[in-house]
Write a protein that holds these residues in place. Sequence first.
Motif, PDB file in Angstrom:
ATOM      1  N   GLN A 205       0.833  -1.211   0.000  1.00  0.00           N
ATOM      2  CA  GLN A 205       0.000   0.000   0.000  1.00  0.00           C
ATOM      3  C   GLN A 205       0.866   1.259   0.000  1.00  0.00           C
ATOM      4  OE1 GLN A 205      -3.356  -0.279  -0.454  1.00  0.00           O
ATOM      5  NE2 GLN A 205      -2.844  -2.451  -0.628  1.00  0.00           N
ATOM      6  N   HIS A 206       1.964   1.208   0.743  1.00  0.00           N
ATOM      7  CA  HIS A 206       2.944   2.306   0.735  1.00  0.00           C
ATOM      8  C   HIS A 206       3.548   2.458  -0.660  1.00  0.00           C
ATOM      9  CE1 HIS A 206       6.765   4.396   1.572  1.00  0.00           C
ATOM     10  NE2 HIS A 206       7.366   3.354   1.033  1.00  0.00           N
ATOM     11  N   ASP A 207       3.954   1.346  -1.265  1.00  0.00           N
ATOM     12  CA  ASP A 207       4.517   1.396  -2.622  1.00  0.00           C
ATOM     13  C   ASP A 207       3.527   2.014  -3.606  1.00  0.00           C
ATOM     14  OD1 ASP A 207       6.770   0.145  -1.630  1.00  0.00           O
ATOM     15  OD2 ASP A 207       6.322  -1.808  -2.519  1.00  0.00           O
ATOM     16  N   LYS A 208       2.259   1.637  -3.447  1.00  0.00           N
ATOM     17  CA  LYS A 208       1.209   2.131  -4.341  1.00  0.00           C
ATOM     18  C   LYS A 208       1.107   3.656  -4.279  1.00  0.00           C
ATOM     19  CE  LYS A 208      -3.750   1.389  -5.178  1.00  0.00           C
ATOM     20  NZ  LYS A 208      -4.924   0.593  -4.720  1.00  0.00           N
ATOM     21  N   LEU A 209       1.237   4.223  -3.075  1.00  0.00           N
ATOM     22  CA  LEU A 209       1.184   5.679  -2.928  1.00  0.00           C
ATOM     23  C   LEU A 209       2.252   6.345  -3.776  1.00  0.00           C
ATOM     24  CD1 LEU A 209       0.322   8.350  -1.507  1.00  0.00           C
ATOM     25  CD2 LEU A 209       2.112   7.830   0.186  1.00  0.00           C
ATOM     26  N   TRP A 210       3.475   5.843  -3.713  1.00  0.00           N
ATOM     27  CA  TRP A 210       4.576   6.500  -4.419  1.00  0.00           C
ATOM     28  C   TRP A 210       4.563   6.187  -5.903  1.00  0.00           C
ATOM     29  CZ3 TRP A 210       5.842  10.577  -2.166  1.00  0.00           C
ATOM     30  CH2 TRP A 210       5.692  10.668  -0.789  1.00  0.00           C
ATOM     31  N   ASP A 211       3.928   5.064  -6.293  1.00  0.00           N
ATOM     32  CA  ASP A 211       3.694   4.812  -7.721  1.00  0.00           C
ATOM     33  C   ASP A 211       2.679   5.821  -8.267  1.00  0.00           C
ATOM     34  OD1 ASP A 211       5.465   2.686  -7.755  1.00  0.00           O
ATOM     35  OD2 ASP A 211       3.906   1.150  -7.520  1.00  0.00           O
ATOM     36  N   ILE A 212       1.616   6.062  -7.505  1.00  0.00           N
ATOM     37  CA  ILE A 212       0.616   7.053  -7.907  1.00  0.00           C
ATOM     38  C   ILE A 212       1.271   8.420  -8.059  1.00  0.00           C
ATOM     39  CG2 ILE A 212      -1.357   8.404  -7.036  1.00  0.00           C
ATOM     40  CD1 ILE A 212      -2.453   5.755  -5.868  1.00  0.00           C
ATOM     41  N   THR A 213       2.081   8.786  -7.083  1.00  0.00           N
ATOM     42  CA  THR A 213       2.738  10.094  -7.099  1.00  0.00           C
ATOM     43  C   THR A 213       3.681  10.209  -8.292  1.00  0.00           C
ATOM     44  OG1 THR A 213       2.618  10.102  -4.674  1.00  0.00           O
ATOM     45  CG2 THR A 213       4.048  11.744  -5.704  1.00  0.00           C
ATOM     46  N   THR A 214       4.430   9.143  -8.553  1.00  0.00           N
ATOM     47  CA  THR A 214       5.374   9.149  -9.675  1.00  0.00           C
ATOM     48  C   THR A 214       4.646   9.337 -10.996  1.00  0.00           C
ATOM     49  OG1 THR A 214       6.926   7.734  -8.474  1.00  0.00           O
ATOM     50  CG2 THR A 214       7.157   7.822 -10.877  1.00  0.00           C
ATOM     51  N   GLU A 215       3.571   8.575 -11.204  1.00  0.00           N
ATOM     52  CA  GLU A 215       2.846   8.666 -12.470  1.00  0.00           C
ATOM     53  C   GLU A 215       2.133  10.006 -12.619  1.00  0.00           C
ATOM     54  OE1 GLU A 215       3.391   6.603 -14.956  1.00  0.00           O
ATOM     55  OE2 GLU A 215       4.790   5.772 -13.486  1.00  0.00           O
ATOM     56  N   THR A 216       1.664  10.569 -11.506  1.00  0.00           N
ATOM     57  CA  THR A 216       1.023  11.886 -11.550  1.00  0.00           C
ATOM     58  C   THR A 216       2.029  12.950 -11.972  1.00  0.00           C
ATOM     59  OG1 THR A 216      -0.564  11.255  -9.824  1.00  0.00           O
ATOM     60  CG2 THR A 216      -0.204  13.621 -10.186  1.00  0.00           C
ATOM     61  N   LEU A 217       3.218  12.908 -11.379  1.00  0.00           N
ATOM     62  CA  LEU A 217       4.228  13.916 -11.698  1.00  0.00           C
ATOM     63  C   LEU A 217       4.825  13.709 -13.084  1.00  0.00           C
ATOM     64  CD1 LEU A 217       5.978  14.335  -8.256  1.00  0.00           C
ATOM     65  CD2 LEU A 217       4.449  15.909  -9.389  1.00  0.00           C
TER      66      LEU A 217
END
Length: 199
Positions: A58-70
């Motif tokens: 779930q933590h990894d998912k947060l930073w994947d979301i952030t990476t793809e957004t940016l």
Amino acid sequence: MSNNFFEAVKGRRSIYALSKESTISDAQIVEIVEQAVLHSPTSFNSQSSRAVVLLGEQHDKLWDITTETLRKIVPAEQFEGTAQKLASFKAGYGSVLFFEDQTVVKSLQENFALYAENFPIWANQSSGILQFVVWTALSEAGVGASLQHYNPLIDDEVKEAWGIPQEWKLIAQLPFGKTVTPAGEKQFQPIEDRVKVFK
């Protein structure tokens, strides 16, 4: 003056090099966040602060979301540095997301109209206190962390991914994990330029 308290305050630093390990159990992490939410002060005792603890995938998912957004908004030639920074957060063990419940804030604005414009400010201050308490408590337990602010860019996807109420406003993200590289020496401006005493 409690030496233990100020040692904890001094020990809390921004730690950017993290590993996917923790010096404490998941149950202890959750207890720290729960106790901080319960006992951190809020204006008018509004108890408007909210927190979400993300561990493992779930933590990894947060930073994947952030990476793809940016990736969609940062120029391609500048994205490598951004991607490296986000990867350092994902390299951690977990993240705490801090929110303020706008339903509570709006209710206070309606019930105490004289102070209406101040309640969003006070809510942010309450959130800041909560962030500091969680961050310092994790530090005391040997867990490194740094405070990040990718809101409002990631707000909608975060709410969708974890079923967060729309009324919760994302304020900050705290990736944490076992410290790989400690923080460097901190430089201080002269205290006499920052504190004035009048008797």
